[in-house]
Design a protein around this motif. Structure first.
Motif, PDB file in Angstrom:
ATOM      1  N   CYS A 116      -9.845   3.829  -7.260  1.00  0.00           N
ATOM      2  CA  CYS A 116      -8.563   4.508  -7.143  1.00  0.00           C
ATOM      3  C   CYS A 116      -8.097   4.410  -5.696  1.00  0.00           C
ATOM      4  O   CYS A 116      -8.814   4.815  -4.777  1.00  0.00           O
ATOM      5  CB  CYS A 116      -8.680   5.961  -7.570  1.00  0.00           C
ATOM      6  N   ILE A 117      -6.876   3.872  -5.472  1.00  0.00           N
ATOM      7  CA  ILE A 117      -6.420   3.596  -4.113  1.00  0.00           C
ATOM      8  C   ILE A 117      -5.182   4.416  -3.725  1.00  0.00           C
ATOM      9  O   ILE A 117      -4.666   4.258  -2.614  1.00  0.00           O
ATOM     10  CB  ILE A 117      -6.119   2.101  -3.920  1.00  0.00           C
ATOM     11  N   GLY A 118      -4.715   5.291  -4.619  1.00  0.00           N
ATOM     12  CA  GLY A 118      -3.563   6.098  -4.262  1.00  0.00           C
ATOM     13  C   GLY A 118      -2.860   6.673  -5.478  1.00  0.00           C
ATOM     14  O   GLY A 118      -3.403   6.652  -6.595  1.00  0.00           O
ATOM     15  N   THR A 119      -1.683   7.195  -5.247  1.00  0.00           N
ATOM     16  CA  THR A 119      -0.878   7.736  -6.341  1.00  0.00           C
ATOM     17  C   THR A 119       0.564   7.270  -6.195  1.00  0.00           C
ATOM     18  O   THR A 119       1.024   6.947  -5.100  1.00  0.00           O
ATOM     19  CB  THR A 119      -0.878   9.285  -6.367  1.00  0.00           C
ATOM     20  N   THR A 120       1.261   7.244  -7.325  1.00  0.00           N
ATOM     21  CA  THR A 120       2.685   6.968  -7.335  1.00  0.00           C
ATOM     22  C   THR A 120       3.304   7.772  -8.476  1.00  0.00           C
ATOM     23  O   THR A 120       2.609   8.535  -9.150  1.00  0.00           O
ATOM     24  CB  THR A 120       2.975   5.464  -7.473  1.00  0.00           C
ATOM     25  N   GLY A 121       4.578   7.601  -8.686  1.00  0.00           N
ATOM     26  CA  GLY A 121       5.226   8.309  -9.782  1.00  0.00           C
ATOM     27  C   GLY A 121       6.209   9.347  -9.289  1.00  0.00           C
ATOM     28  O   GLY A 121       6.722   9.271  -8.162  1.00  0.00           O
ATOM     29  N   PHE A 122       6.436  10.333 -10.133  1.00  0.00           N
ATOM     30  CA  PHE A 122       7.531  11.275  -9.939  1.00  0.00           C
ATOM     31  C   PHE A 122       6.994  12.697  -9.820  1.00  0.00           C
ATOM     32  O   PHE A 122       6.642  13.328 -10.810  1.00  0.00           O
ATOM     33  CB  PHE A 122       8.505  11.162 -11.105  1.00  0.00           C
ATOM     34  N   GLY A 175      14.741  10.923 -11.549  1.00  0.00           N
ATOM     35  CA  GLY A 175      13.354  11.001 -11.106  1.00  0.00           C
ATOM     36  C   GLY A 175      13.242  10.683  -9.631  1.00  0.00           C
ATOM     37  O   GLY A 175      13.936   9.788  -9.119  1.00  0.00           O
ATOM     38  N   TYR A 176      12.377  11.431  -8.931  1.00  0.00           N
ATOM     39  CA  TYR A 176      12.192  11.269  -7.495  1.00  0.00           C
ATOM     40  C   TYR A 176      10.857  10.558  -7.267  1.00  0.00           C
ATOM     41  O   TYR A 176       9.790  11.133  -7.461  1.00  0.00           O
ATOM     42  CB  TYR A 176      12.257  12.628  -6.809  1.00  0.00           C
ATOM     43  N   LEU A 177      10.950   9.302  -6.875  1.00  0.00           N
ATOM     44  CA  LEU A 177       9.808   8.393  -6.847  1.00  0.00           C
ATOM     45  C   LEU A 177       9.170   8.329  -5.472  1.00  0.00           C
ATOM     46  O   LEU A 177       9.862   8.240  -4.452  1.00  0.00           O
ATOM     47  CB  LEU A 177      10.284   7.000  -7.264  1.00  0.00           C
ATOM     48  N   GLY A 178       7.829   8.356  -5.436  1.00  0.00           N
ATOM     49  CA  GLY A 178       7.103   8.218  -4.185  1.00  0.00           C
ATOM     50  C   GLY A 178       5.796   7.484  -4.385  1.00  0.00           C
ATOM     51  O   GLY A 178       5.391   7.177  -5.516  1.00  0.00           O
ATOM     52  N   ILE A 179       5.119   7.202  -3.280  1.00  0.00           N
ATOM     53  CA  ILE A 179       3.840   6.484  -3.343  1.00  0.00           C
ATOM     54  C   ILE A 179       3.046   6.765  -2.074  1.00  0.00           C
ATOM     55  O   ILE A 179       3.612   6.954  -0.989  1.00  0.00           O
ATOM     56  CB  ILE A 179       4.073   4.962  -3.509  1.00  0.00           C
ATOM     57  N   ILE A 180       1.719   6.831  -2.209  1.00  0.00           N
ATOM     58  CA  ILE A 180       0.802   6.882  -1.071  1.00  0.00           C
ATOM     59  C   ILE A 180      -0.428   6.076  -1.450  1.00  0.00           C
ATOM     60  O   ILE A 180      -0.929   6.199  -2.573  1.00  0.00           O
ATOM     61  CB  ILE A 180       0.435   8.343  -0.689  1.00  0.00           C
ATOM     62  N   THR A 181      -0.896   5.215  -0.546  1.00  0.00           N
ATOM     63  CA  THR A 181      -2.038   4.357  -0.841  1.00  0.00           C
ATOM     64  C   THR A 181      -3.024   4.340   0.322  1.00  0.00           C
ATOM     65  O   THR A 181      -2.690   4.717   1.443  1.00  0.00           O
ATOM     66  CB  THR A 181      -1.593   2.907  -1.117  1.00  0.00           C
ATOM     67  N   ARG A 229      -5.318   2.977   3.301  1.00  0.00           N
ATOM     68  CA  ARG A 229      -4.953   2.098   4.410  1.00  0.00           C
ATOM     69  C   ARG A 229      -5.452   0.663   4.239  1.00  0.00           C
ATOM     70  O   ARG A 229      -4.849  -0.275   4.766  1.00  0.00           O
ATOM     71  CB  ARG A 229      -5.471   2.655   5.732  1.00  0.00           C
ATOM     72  N   ASP A 230      -6.548   0.443   3.505  1.00  0.00           N
ATOM     73  CA  ASP A 230      -7.084  -0.918   3.398  1.00  0.00           C
ATOM     74  C   ASP A 230      -6.431  -1.742   2.285  1.00  0.00           C
ATOM     75  O   ASP A 230      -6.875  -2.850   1.987  1.00  0.00           O
ATOM     76  CB  ASP A 230      -8.609  -0.898   3.228  1.00  0.00           C
ATOM     77  N   THR A 231      -5.370  -1.203   1.672  1.00  0.00           N
ATOM     78  CA  THR A 231      -4.710  -1.936   0.590  1.00  0.00           C
ATOM     79  C   THR A 231      -3.261  -2.287   0.926  1.00  0.00           C
ATOM     80  O   THR A 231      -2.492  -2.687   0.043  1.00  0.00           O
ATOM     81  CB  THR A 231      -4.731  -1.115  -0.716  1.00  0.00           C
ATOM     82  N   THR A 232      -2.885  -2.163   2.199  1.00  0.00           N
ATOM     83  CA  THR A 232      -1.516  -2.481   2.586  1.00  0.00           C
ATOM     84  C   THR A 232      -1.325  -3.993   2.717  1.00  0.00           C
ATOM     85  O   THR A 232      -2.293  -4.743   2.894  1.00  0.00           O
ATOM     86  CB  THR A 232      -1.151  -1.815   3.924  1.00  0.00           C
ATOM     87  N   ARG A 233      -0.077  -4.428   2.582  1.00  0.00           N
ATOM     88  CA  ARG A 233       0.334  -5.821   2.763  1.00  0.00           C
ATOM     89  C   ARG A 233      -0.347  -6.780   1.779  1.00  0.00           C
ATOM     90  O   ARG A 233      -0.586  -7.939   2.094  1.00  0.00           O
ATOM     91  CB  ARG A 233       0.103  -6.273   4.210  1.00  0.00           C
ATOM     92  N   MET A 234      -0.673  -6.289   0.608  1.00  0.00           N
ATOM     93  CA  MET A 234      -1.266  -7.122  -0.437  1.00  0.00           C
ATOM     94  C   MET A 234      -0.400  -7.144  -1.701  1.00  0.00           C
ATOM     95  O   MET A 234      -0.792  -7.720  -2.710  1.00  0.00           O
ATOM     96  CB  MET A 234      -2.674  -6.626  -0.780  1.00  0.00           C
ATOM     97  N   GLY A 235       0.740  -6.488  -1.637  1.00  0.00           N
ATOM     98  CA  GLY A 235       1.628  -6.454  -2.781  1.00  0.00           C
ATOM     99  C   GLY A 235       1.291  -5.401  -3.812  1.00  0.00           C
ATOM    100  O   GLY A 235       1.959  -5.303  -4.847  1.00  0.00           O
ATOM    101  N   TYR A 236       0.271  -4.584  -3.547  1.00  0.00           N
ATOM    102  CA  TYR A 236      -0.119  -3.568  -4.530  1.00  0.00           C
ATOM    103  C   TYR A 236       0.950  -2.494  -4.694  1.00  0.00           C
ATOM    104  O   TYR A 236       1.178  -2.000  -5.797  1.00  0.00           O
ATOM    105  CB  TYR A 236      -1.448  -2.919  -4.134  1.00  0.00           C
ATOM    106  N   ALA A 237       1.606  -2.127  -3.590  1.00  0.00           N
ATOM    107  CA  ALA A 237       2.645  -1.102  -3.680  1.00  0.00           C
ATOM    108  C   ALA A 237       3.796  -1.585  -4.552  1.00  0.00           C
ATOM    109  O   ALA A 237       4.304  -0.838  -5.403  1.00  0.00           O
ATOM    110  CB  ALA A 237       3.147  -0.736  -2.286  1.00  0.00           C
ATOM    111  N   THR A 238       4.218  -2.828  -4.367  1.00  0.00           N
ATOM    112  CA  THR A 238       5.289  -3.383  -5.193  1.00  0.00           C
ATOM    113  C   THR A 238       4.888  -3.396  -6.661  1.00  0.00           C
ATOM    114  O   THR A 238       5.669  -3.007  -7.541  1.00  0.00           O
ATOM    115  CB  THR A 238       5.633  -4.809  -4.734  1.00  0.00           C
ATOM    116  N   GLU A 239       3.672  -3.813  -6.924  1.00  0.00           N
ATOM    117  CA  GLU A 239       3.175  -3.873  -8.302  1.00  0.00           C
ATOM    118  C   GLU A 239       3.124  -2.478  -8.932  1.00  0.00           C
ATOM    119  O   GLU A 239       3.500  -2.289 -10.095  1.00  0.00           O
ATOM    120  CB  GLU A 239       1.783  -4.514  -8.289  1.00  0.00           C
ATOM    121  N   ALA A 240       2.661  -1.510  -8.156  1.00  0.00           N
ATOM    122  CA  ALA A 240       2.556  -0.137  -8.672  1.00  0.00           C
ATOM    123  C   ALA A 240       3.935   0.480  -8.883  1.00  0.00           C
ATOM    124  O   ALA A 240       4.192   1.125  -9.911  1.00  0.00           O
ATOM    125  CB  ALA A 240       1.736   0.720  -7.707  1.00  0.00           C
ATOM    126  N   LEU A 241       4.833   0.299  -7.925  1.00  0.00           N
ATOM    127  CA  LEU A 241       6.170   0.878  -8.042  1.00  0.00           C
ATOM    128  C   LEU A 241       6.943   0.247  -9.192  1.00  0.00           C
ATOM    129  O   LEU A 241       7.608   0.942  -9.969  1.00  0.00           O
ATOM    130  CB  LEU A 241       6.933   0.717  -6.724  1.00  0.00           C
TER     131      LEU A 241
END
Length: 243
Positions: free
Chosen positions: A117-123, A131-137, A139-151
C-alpha cells in the motif's frame, strides 16, 4: 479489462456504500481498494512522512494531536490515528458522502516481494453530484506515473459508481508537482485561488475542476495517451535489460 467508457449514474451506488471495493487500474500496476487491515501500518507511515505531506500540513487525526503531542511537536500518525480516520470515512461512505481508496502497488509490477500500500486517493468529501478529489503517496513512488494511474482509475469509478458529474481538485499554490499534474498532465485550467487556513495552517489554495463532458471530450484521452506512453517505455526498458 478496465472499462473504456465513463457512464454517469444518478446516485451513489448502494453496493459501494456498504461493501468492500477493489478496482484494477488502467495499466494493471495498481489496485485501488477500500481499507484493509494490512494497509494500516504503511499508511500511518505515509501520513507521518514530512515529504509526502509537505503540502498537507493541515492534515491531522480526527481526534487531533492531543495536548502532549502538541507540546512535544510529535505530529506523527499512529496506526490508531489512521484507523480513526478510516472509521470516519467509512461512516461517510455509508451515507454517500465520501469514498476514499487505498492505492496498492502490485508486486508483479514493482518486482517487490509483496504487494504494498503506497497511499490513498479518492473523495474525502462528496456533496451532491460534486466530488472533491485528492491523493497522497509514499515518497519512493513519485515520478513513476502511479499518481496518474491512480487518479484516472478513481475518476472513472466516480463517474460510473458515485453519482458524480463534477470533480474539484484543490492544492497548495506552492505544490508545484500537483499543479503541474493538473495543468500539464491532465490539461486542466486554473479555476481560482483562495486564501485558506485549516488547523492553524495558512496557505493559498488553487482550485481546478472539470465535469463529465470535459472528461469524455479531452481529459480522459489525454491521460490515456500519457499512460500508454509510460507502458511503452517500460516495455522498451525491459527489452533493453533482457538483451
Amino acid at each position: 479489462m478496465f472499462p473504456s467508457n465513463s457512464v454517469s449514474v444518478s446516485c451513489f451506488d448502494e453496493i459501494v456504500k456498504t461493501n468492500s471495493v477493489t478496482i484494477p487500474s488502467y495499466l494493471g500496476r495498481l489496485i485501488l481498494r477500500t481499507h484493509h487491515e494490512d494497509d494500516t501500518a504503511n499508511l500511518a507511515l505515509v501520513f507521518s512522512d514530512s515529504f509526502s505531506r509537505r503540502h498537507l500540513s493541515f492534515l491531522q487525526p480526527p481526534n487531533g494531536w492531543g495536548d502532549e503531542r502538541e507540546r512535544n511537536n510529535n505530529k506523527q500518525w499512529t496506526e490508531q490515528d489512521f484507523l480513526d480516520r478510516v472509521k470516519v470515512q467509512t461512516e461517510a461512505r455509508t451515507n454517500g458522502k465520501s469514498c476514499v481508496l487505498n492505492i496498492v502497488l502490485l508486486a508483479t509490477a514493482s518486482n517487490e516481494k509483496n504487494d504494498r500500500c503506497i497511499g490513498t486517493t479518492g473523495f474525502v468529501k462528496i456533496d451532491g453530484n460534486t466530488g472533491y478529489l485528492g491523493i497522497i503517496t509514499h515518497r519512493d513512488t513519485t515520478r513513476m506515473g502511479y499518481a496518474t494511474e491512480a487518479l484516472y482509475t478513481t475518476i472513472v469509478f466516480a463517474f460510473e459508481k458515485l453519482g458524480i458529474n463534477k470533480i474539484v481538485m484543490y492544492t497548495d499554490e506552492k505544490n508545484e508537482e500537483m499543479r503541474g499534474w493538473c495543468e500539464k498532465t491532465a490539461g486542466l485550467k486554473l479555476f481560482g485561488k483562495n486564501p485558506m487556513e485549516i488547523n492553524g495552517y495558512a496557505f493559498t489554495e488553487c482550485e481546478y475542476q472539470f465535469n463529465l463532458d470535459e472528461w469524455n471530450h479531452s481529459i480522459k484521452k489525454t491521460l490515456e495517451f500519457k499512460m500508454n506512453k509510460i507502458n511503452t517505455n517500460e516495455k522498451l526498458s525491459l527489452i533493453s535489460t533482457e538483451q
